[in-house]
Design a protein around this motif. Structure first.
Motif, mmCIF file in Angstrom:
data_model
loop_
_atom_site.group_PDB
_atom_site.id
_atom_site.type_symbol
_atom_site.label_atom_id
_atom_site.label_comp_id
_atom_site.label_asym_id
_atom_site.label_seq_id
_atom_site.Cartn_x
_atom_site.Cartn_y
_atom_site.Cartn_z
ATOM 1 N N ALA A 123 0.844 -1.199 0.000
ATOM 2 C CA ALA A 123 0.000 0.000 0.000
ATOM 3 C C ALA A 123 0.879 1.250 0.000
ATOM 4 O O ALA A 123 0.599 2.225 -0.717
ATOM 5 C CB ALA A 123 -0.923 -0.004 1.222
ATOM 6 N N LEU A 124 1.967 1.217 0.773
ATOM 7 C CA LEU A 124 2.914 2.334 0.785
ATOM 8 C C LEU A 124 3.577 2.482 -0.577
ATOM 9 O O LEU A 124 3.691 3.592 -1.109
ATOM 10 C CB LEU A 124 3.965 2.099 1.876
ATOM 11 N N GLY A 125 4.002 1.346 -1.169
ATOM 12 C CA GLY A 125 4.658 1.389 -2.480
ATOM 13 C C GLY A 125 3.758 1.967 -3.550
ATOM 14 O O GLY A 125 4.190 2.796 -4.373
ATOM 15 N N LYS A 126 2.498 1.584 -3.556
ATOM 16 C CA LYS A 126 1.549 2.083 -4.558
ATOM 17 C C LYS A 126 1.360 3.588 -4.413
ATOM 18 O O LYS A 126 1.296 4.323 -5.409
ATOM 19 C CB LYS A 126 0.212 1.358 -4.420
ATOM 20 N N LEU A 127 1.295 4.051 -3.158
ATOM 21 C CA LEU A 127 1.137 5.486 -2.921
ATOM 22 C C LEU A 127 2.375 6.258 -3.370
ATOM 23 O O LEU A 127 2.267 7.326 -3.978
ATOM 24 C CB LEU A 127 0.871 5.734 -1.434
ATOM 25 N N LEU A 128 3.571 5.724 -3.085
ATOM 26 C CA LEU A 128 4.811 6.393 -3.505
ATOM 27 C C LEU A 128 4.883 6.503 -5.023
ATOM 28 O O LEU A 128 5.322 7.522 -5.568
ATOM 29 C CB LEU A 128 6.034 5.635 -2.980
ATOM 30 N N LEU A 129 4.448 5.459 -5.724
ATOM 31 C CA LEU A 129 4.488 5.474 -7.193
ATOM 32 C C LEU A 129 3.512 6.489 -7.785
ATOM 33 O O LEU A 129 3.748 7.018 -8.868
ATOM 34 C CB LEU A 129 4.179 4.078 -7.742
ATOM 35 N N SER A 130 2.429 6.774 -7.052
ATOM 36 C CA SER A 130 1.442 7.734 -7.568
ATOM 37 C C SER A 130 1.941 9.171 -7.473
ATOM 38 O O SER A 130 1.400 10.067 -8.116
ATOM 39 C CB SER A 130 0.113 7.594 -6.820
ATOM 40 N N ARG A 131 2.955 9.417 -6.636
ATOM 41 C CA ARG A 131 3.633 10.712 -6.511
ATOM 42 C C ARG A 131 2.668 11.896 -6.395
ATOM 43 O O ARG A 131 2.682 12.805 -7.223
ATOM 44 C CB ARG A 131 4.606 10.930 -7.670
ATOM 45 N N PRO A 132 1.837 11.932 -5.344
ATOM 46 C CA PRO A 132 0.957 13.096 -5.147
ATOM 47 C C PRO A 132 1.764 14.331 -4.754
ATOM 48 O O PRO A 132 2.911 14.221 -4.298
ATOM 49 C CB PRO A 132 0.039 12.650 -4.002
ATOM 50 N N ASP A 133 1.155 15.514 -4.890
ATOM 51 C CA ASP A 133 1.838 16.758 -4.506
ATOM 52 C C ASP A 133 2.083 16.804 -3.002
ATOM 53 O O ASP A 133 3.089 17.329 -2.542
ATOM 54 C CB ASP A 133 1.004 17.975 -4.935
ATOM 55 N N ILE A 134 1.114 16.282 -2.224
ATOM 56 C CA ILE A 134 1.280 16.191 -0.764
ATOM 57 C C ILE A 134 1.118 14.732 -0.362
ATOM 58 O O ILE A 134 0.075 14.124 -0.585
ATOM 59 C CB ILE A 134 0.241 17.048 -0.015
#
Length: 643
Positions: free
Chosen positions: A176-187
């Motif tokens: 779940a952390l990896g998927k979020l890091l790959l999405s690269r949100p502004d915040i």
């Protein structure tokens, strides 16, 4: 650029005020830690900012187009997809672009379109614009990015076709952390992201977040992690927010200095008030001094009186003592193998522990650290080898899972039943020192939170007065303040300590020696965690610099290597760093050349004359795919070197 503003935000749960007039501003490249006691409202504030919870008053301002990515505490990725396909889903828009590019390439090779000049030009322009957009958004490297993040999160040895539904809870959390890091949100908002991460993975995440292009807002109890990553700290205390510049250690120093300064100002004002009040009281009734007394009274009325500095909220307060001292030799392990039934986890473990030592047991997840501790305290049998305890050694064991704290007893009875001869007042005093006061002592043990169970387990451990403490992740579930209290208690402890912890800040404060456990043995390092890291780095550098000698010369070669001066080591380390930097520059230059070639090949494939030559088209396509593959390989190497 300001990415987010929180102004005068207030939040109630029923009639209870949780957050009051909260102010927060986040700009690009900010690395913000949100700290405070358990229950202070940190996770609630993160949910409000992420849009997952409501608030009662105030405002949250976010410019249009600013994206937020939020990872809640212990959130696991629930999916029936494979690891690879789930990570790939982050780039669905890029993959659609890729499909559209292939479609446009097909149209440009259509003889009917080739014969229609205006239509061909329109499609060619559309293709050029889309290709530039695809490249700018990372279209040629997203697969390399996926591999890099999965490798960093300790999935490098996994089969990426494994279904996520078959994985453990900790593995799902890392994905779940990896998927979020790959999405690269502004915040990027992370609530306790260091849970379920071993030290190696934590180091990777620290480096990743240091180089992250957006802003990061973090809640974490890992102080070493916060020191490495953040440049601002917002403290949430008594429902209000205070901002501090710098990392976590800087925040602690500033907070102490602010308290000391405010207390001096408060005491100075109190002295002044006392003198003025005394003067008024003594002189108001006397005709000769009444005017002066009235002037002093007006001065008192106009005075902006300071509140007494609040200082810290109530903290746990305890110390560990011993009934009697052990002998000098506390524990010795000889050729020990540990595991479950016939399955060995780690073997050939040999080490010795002497009285007064405080030893950190480190190693990657799954290497058997907790298994070794359970073997020492005889909760598991040794598979082979020997464990020898010294004279007068009494062991106090802290289990990271608090597995034994599942009873339906009240908190008071959980402790009192083990020490029935102690008066109730003394038991209540001990529990009060661990923040169990009033009706808290009548709670059922099984209903306690993780932090409460941890404090109760520490209270029981303190009562044992053992001279050898064996602690398995003692800081899990403790808030930052409780961790510091525990550290101070262990530093003052007159016995011997063997502990497992992923908290590197805790290891640095407590450890006098580090034992690194591997599947094939144990290595010892005299010093704290930072010293251990330095020695590991030196070993890796020497290994890289020195070719493996013939077996007959190994001992002599090792001796020679160990005698190298620190100057030579430093010189060689700098040489390696220069070589690494040159290689990164070479890779970047090669990628630039290859991307130009790719662009040229794609332009040639759009040429009507070439499209008539099927053999030429085949050759160009082959060269194009080869160039793309080379870019992918170079990106993987660049990612590894840049970490």
């Amino acid at each position: 650029m300001i990415l987010l503003q929180v102004n005068q935000l207030t939040k109630y749960f029923a009639a209870e005020l949780i957050l009051s007039n909260i102010k927060l501003e986040i700009q690009t490249q900010d690395r913000v830690a949100l700290v405070g006691r358990n229950g202070a409202g940190k996770s609630t504030l993160l949910k409000i900012i992420a849009g997952q919870s409501s608030y009662d008053s105030g405002e949250i301002i976010r410019p249009k187009g600013v994206s937020i990515g939020y990872l809640a505490q212990n959130t696991g990725l629930e999916s029936e997809q494979t690891i690879w396909n789930e990570m790939l889903s982050v780039f669905n828009e890029l993959r659609k672009m890729e499909t559209e590019l292939r479609k446009l390439e097909g149209q440009m090779s259509d003889p009917q379109i080739l014969s229609n000049h205006s239509k061909y030009e329109r499609i060619l322009n559309e293709y050029d614009l889309l290709q530039v957009k695809f490249k700018d958004q990372g279209g040629y490297q997203y697969e390399a990015d996926i591999r890099s993040v999965l490798h960093g999160l300790n999935f490098g040895s996994f089969d990426y076709d494994t279904r996520i539904s078959t994985l453990s809870g900790g593995q799902k959390t890392r994905l779940a952390l990896g998927k979020l890091l790959l999405s690269r949100p502004d915040i990027l908002i992370l609530d306790e992201p260091t849970n379920h991460l071993d030290i190696e993975t934590l180091s990777w995440l620290e480096q990743y977040l240091q180089g992250y292009s957006g802003a990061v807002l973090i809640v974490s109890h890992d102080r070493y992690f916060l020191d490495k990553v953040v440049n601002q700290v917002f403290e949430l205390s008594r429902r209000k927010m205070t901002k501090f510049a710098g990392n976590y250690s800087s925040y602690l120093q500033q907070k102490a200095e602010n308290y000391e300064r405010d207390m001096k100002l408060y005491e100075k004002q109190q002295d002044e008030i006392a003198k003025l009040e005394d003067f008024v009281q003594r002189n108001l009734a006397r005709a000769s001094t009444t005017k002066r007394a009235q002037s002093r009274r007006k001065q008192l009325q106009r005075m902006d009186r300071m509140d007494r500095p609040g200082g810290d909220e109530k903290s746990a307060s305890f110390m560990f003592d011993i009934d009697r001292q052990s002998g000098n030799d506390v524990l010795r392990a000889d050729a020990l193998a540990v595991g479950y039934e016939s399955e060995k986890v780690s073997e050939d473990i040999s080490f010795q522990i002497s009285r007064g030592e405080s030893i950190a047991l480190v190693g990657p997840n799954g290497v058997g650290k907790s298994t070794l501790l359970k073997t020492i305290v005889q909760k598991l049998p040794a598979l082979s080898g020997d464990i020898h305890s010294g004279s007068n050694v009494t062991i106090g064991y802290y289990d990271q899972e608090q597995a034994e704290l599942t009873s339906n007893k009240k908190v008071l009875n959980e402790l009192w039943d083990e020490y029935p001869l102690k008066p109730e007042k003394e038991i209540r005093t001990v529990l009060g020192n661990f923040l169990f006061s009033g009706d808290d002592v009548l709670k059922t043990v099984s209903s306690l939170s993780g932090g409460e169970k941890a404090r109760l387990a520490l209270a029981k451990l303190m009562m044992e007065k053992a001279n050898f403490l064996i602690l398995d992740e003692p800081t899990n579930h403790l808030d930052l303040d409780s961790k510091e209290v525990l550290e101070n208690a262990l530093i003052d402890y007159p016995g011997t300590i063997l502990f497992v912890s992923h908290d590197r800040y805790f290891i640095n404060r407590i450890a006098t020696k580090v034992i690194e456990l591997s599947r094939s043995g144990a290595a010892q390092y005299l010093g704290d965690y930072d010293y251990y890291l330095e020695k590991k780095l030196e070993q890796e550098e020497l290994k890289a610099l020195t070719a493996l000698p013939a077996s007959s010369d190994k001992q002599a070669a090792a001796s020679t290597a160990s005698d190298k001066s620190s100057y030579q080591q430093d010189k060689e380390a700098k040489k390696l760093e220069r070589q690494k930097k040159r290689r990164i520059e070479e890779i970047e230059a090669s990628i630039e050349v290859l991307e130009t070639e790719i662009s040229n090949y794609e332009e040639l494939l759009c040429d009507p004359e070439i499209f008539q030559d099927h053999k030429k088209v085949g050759e160009l396509n082959e060269q194009l795919e080869k160039a793309k593959h080379e870019v992918e390989l170079l990106m993987e190497e660049w990612t590894e070197l840049a970490e």
